[in-house]
Design an enzyme around this catalytic site. Structure first.
Site, mmCIF file in Angstrom:
data_model
loop_
_atom_site.group_PDB
_atom_site.id
_atom_site.type_symbol
_atom_site.label_atom_id
_atom_site.label_comp_id
_atom_site.label_asym_id
_atom_site.label_seq_id
_atom_site.Cartn_x
_atom_site.Cartn_y
_atom_site.Cartn_z
ATOM 1 N N ASP A 42 -26.457 -7.327 57.702
ATOM 2 C CA ASP A 42 -26.611 -7.926 59.041
ATOM 3 C C ASP A 42 -25.894 -9.262 59.278
ATOM 4 O OD1 ASP A 42 -28.616 -6.091 58.517
ATOM 5 O OD2 ASP A 42 -30.234 -7.347 59.241
ATOM 6 N N GLN A 58 -26.216 -11.268 55.714
ATOM 7 C CA GLN A 58 -26.977 -10.798 54.559
ATOM 8 C C GLN A 58 -25.977 -10.472 53.463
ATOM 9 O OE1 GLN A 58 -30.885 -9.971 54.575
ATOM 10 N NE2 GLN A 58 -30.140 -11.900 55.410
HETATM 11 C C1 FRU Z 1 -31.719 -4.831 59.028
HETATM 12 C C2 FRU Z 1 -32.605 -5.426 57.960
HETATM 13 C C3 FRU Z 1 -33.447 -6.560 58.503
HETATM 14 C C4 FRU Z 1 -33.718 -7.394 57.280
HETATM 15 C C5 FRU Z 1 -32.411 -7.257 56.521
HETATM 16 C C6 FRU Z 1 -32.548 -7.268 55.026
HETATM 17 O O1 FRU Z 1 -30.616 -4.179 58.529
HETATM 18 O O2 FRU Z 1 -33.416 -4.427 57.373
HETATM 19 O O3 FRU Z 1 -34.622 -6.155 59.166
HETATM 20 O O4 FRU Z 1 -34.015 -8.727 57.595
HETATM 21 O O5 FRU Z 1 -31.836 -6.037 56.928
HETATM 22 O O6 FRU Z 1 -31.285 -7.329 54.432
#
Ligand code: FRU
Length: 481
Positions: A42, A58
Site C-alpha cells: 500500500d 508498506q
Molecule cells: C491493505 C492492507 C492494510 C494493512 C496493510 C498491511 O493492503 O491489508 O489494511 O494496513 O495492507 O500491509
C-alpha cells in the site's frame, strides 16, 4: 564477541541477499514508483510537504517474496515521477507494532509532518490472532521520523481485531480520521469516523457507512474527501463476490458519493457503490490535496496473492501513475494521469493516421499510446510481448463495452463503456511490466501488470484504424535498481 561478529556477518549476508545489487531489472519500471529492492504494498502518508511530494509505502526490505513484517518505506519527488528513495521511515520496533507498521496517512501541522499508522500485533494460536492499534509519529525535516514515546493514540478495544489504516484531515481547528473496520463477528466491513482537538485524544463520533452484508467482511484503507461539493468515501473492501465482470479481483477498490455534515458527522450516500478500476491490479488507494488544490490519488498496482515473476527478481510491487480525480455530473469519479506525465514523454515513435494492422515497436517496453478513432466501430489494439505474452485492448461498439485481456488464467477484465460523442479516445501507458488504460476523459480505467517475454510491439487489429495514433517513448524517471 564471537556472537556479535557472527550476527554482523548474518546481517551483512541478509542485507546482501536483498540489496539493490541483485535486483534483476528485466521488469523494473522506468517511470512508476517501485521499491529499490524488497517488497512494496500500500501507498501510505502521501503528502505535499515543503514543495515536495512524499510517498511512504508498506515495505519489506528483507525479501521480495513476501510482505514480511511491514516497515514504512519512503520516497520523495518534485513532480510525482522523478522519485528519490529515502531511508526507511519506520521500523516495527515497538511492542505495539512489532508485527507490522501497517498503513496510514500524513498531515502537515506547525511545519511538521505528522504520521498516523496502525500498529499490528499477532497473537499466535489465540482468538483473535491479532490486534490493531493506532499510533502517531512525526518528522520535522520530512526524512527522519520519530515515534512519540507514548504514541498509541487509539486502543479501540471495541473495534478489534481488524481496525486499521487511519486517514486524517483537518477542518477548521478540528482533526478527523477515518478508519477501516470489520464488525458483526468479522462478517461486515465499515468505516468509522473519529475526531480530535489535539491530534492525541480521539473519540469515535460516527459510522460513515457499512456493509449490509453484500459489500464484504472488511473495509481497508478508507479515504474521505470533498470533490465538487460532494463527498467521496473511497475504500478497499475485502470479500465482495464477483458478479459477471464486476469484482473479479481477490479484493476491490470502490466508492460511494454523498453529502457529509460536519455538525452531525453523518454521511448521506447518494450514489450506488462503484468499482473504481477494472484491471487486474489495483488496490489500497490513497489521495492527497496539493498546493494546486487538486486531488491526486495513487494505488498499489498489484493485488494480494498474485504470483508474478518479479517475486524472483529481488523487487515486488509498484504504484500506479498518480491520477488527478474529478467528479462527473452523474457522480462518477474520473481519473486522469497528472499533467506532469507530459514531461515523461521522450521521443515520438509514431504520429499519424493509422490503418488496420499498423505496428509500432516500443522502445525499452515503455510508452504512452494515444488513440483517436471512430466511436461507431469496433476497435482493437494488441501489445505483443512475444511467446504468447500479450495484452489485448478492445472496444465492442454493438455491446458498448471495453475489454482488457492479458495472457494467462483469468485474463479477461471488462466493463460497460460508450464514448460520449463520435470519437473513441484511449490513452495507454506501458511501463515494462504494467499497462494502464484510460478511456475517454478518464471515466473508465484498467490497471494491470503484464510480463512480456521480449520487446513489445503495438499492433492495431485487422479491422481497426485510427484517425490519430501517437506513440511516445518514455524518459527514465526512476533511479536504476
Ligand atoms: C491493505 C492492507 C492494510 C494493512 C496493510 C498491511 O493492503 O491489508 O489494511 O494496513 O495492507 O500491509
Amino acid at each position: 564477541m564471537f556472537a556479535i561478529v557472527t550476527n554482523l556477518c548474518l546481517i551483512t549476508l541478509l542485507s546482501f541477499r536483498c540489496s539493490a545489487d541483485n535486483v534483476d531489472p528485466q521488469f523494473y519500471p522506468t517511470y512508476h514508483l517501485a521499491p529499490p529492492h524488497g517488497w512494496m504494498n500500500d501507498p501510505n502518508g502521501f503528502i505535499y510537504f515543503r514543495e515536495e511530494y512524499h510517498l511512504f509505502f508498506q515495505y519489506n526490505p528483507h525479501s521480495s517474496q513476501e510482505p514480511g513484517t511491514a516497515h514504512w518505506g519512503h520516497a520523495k519527488s518534485n513532480d510525482l515521477f522523478n522519485w528519490e528513495h529515502l531511508p526507511i521511515a519506520m521500523y516495527p520496533d515497538k511492542d505495539y507494532d512489532k508485527d507490522g507498521v501497517f498503513s496510514g496517512s500524513a498531515i502537515e501541522e506547525d511545519n511538521k509532518m505528522y504520521l498516523f499508522y496502525t500498529g499490528n500485533v499477532n497473537h499466535e494460536g489465540e482468538t483473535p490472532d491479532h490486534n490493531n492499534r493506532q499510533a502517531l509519529a512525526y518528522s520535522s525535516d520530512g526524512v527522519n521520523v520519530t515515534k512519540y514515546p507514548d504514541n498509541l493514540i487509539i486502543y479501540g478495544e471495541d473495534f478489534q481485531p481488524d481496525f486499521r489504516d487511519p486517514k486524517v484531515w483537518k477542518h477548521r481547528d478540528q482533526y478527523y480520521m477515518v478508519l477501516g473496520n470489520s464488525f458483526d463477528n468479522s462478517t461486515r466491513g465499515r468505516v468509522l469516523l473519529f475526531k480530535s482537538e489535539n491530534l492525541i485524544d480521539w473519540r469515535n463520533v460516527s459510522v460513515l457507512e457499512q456493509s449490509d452484508g453484500d459489500l464484504g467482511y472488511m473495509w481497508e484503507c478508507p479515504d474521505f474527501f470533498e470533490l465538487n461539493k460532494k463527498w467521496i468515501l473511497l475504500f478497499s473492501p475485502q470479500g465482495i463476490e464477483p458478479q459477471g465482470y464486476k469484482y473479479r479481483n481477490l479484493y476491490q477498490v470502490g466508492y460511494f458519493v454523498g453529502d457529509f455534515d460536519y455538525e452531525t458527522n453523518m454521511f448521506t450516500v447518494t450514489s450506488e457503490f462503484r468499482e473504481l478500476d477494472h484491471g487486474h491490479d489495483f488496490y489500497a488507494t490513497q489521495s492527497l490535496s496539493d498546493k494546486f488544490g487538486r486531488r491526486v490519488m495513487v494505488a498499489w498496482d498489484d493485488m494480494w496473492e498474485q504470483v508474478y515473476p518479479e517475486l524472483d527478481d529481488g523487487w515486488t510491487g509498484q504504484m500506479t501513475i498518480p491520477r488527478e480525480l474529478y467528479l462527473s455530473s452523474d457522480q462518477r469519479l474520473i481519473q486522469r494521469p497528472v499533467r506532469e506525465i507530459r514531461n515523461v514523454r521522450a521521443s515520438t515513435l509514431y504520429s499519424d493516421r493509422a490503418t488496420a494492422g499498423t505496428t509500432v515497436k516500443l522502445s525499452d517496453n515503455a510508452a504512452e499510446i494515444k488513440v483517436t478513432a471512430s466511436s461507431f466501430h469496433d476497435f482493437e489494439l494488441t501489445l505483443d510481448g512475444g511467446n504468447n505474452t500479450f495484452v489485448n485492448i478492445s472496444y465492442d461498439y454493438l455491446r458498448g463495452r471495453v475489454t482488457l485481456e492479458r495472457n494467462g488464467d483469468d485474463g479477461i477484465r471488462r466493463t460497460r463503456w460508450r464514448p460520449s460523442g463520435t470519437k473513441l479516445r484511449m490513452q495507454i501507458f506501458v511501463d515494462r511490466s504494467s499497462v494502464e488504460l484510460f478511456c475517454g476523459e478518464g471515466e473508465v480505467t484498467f490497471s494491470s501488470r503484464f510480463f512480456p517475454c521480449s520487446e513489445v510491439t503495438m499492433k492495431l487489429g485487422e479491422n481497426s484504424c485510427a484517425d490519430d495514433l501517437s506513440v511516445y517513448s518514455m524518459r527514465r524517471t526512476m533511479p536504476k535498481p
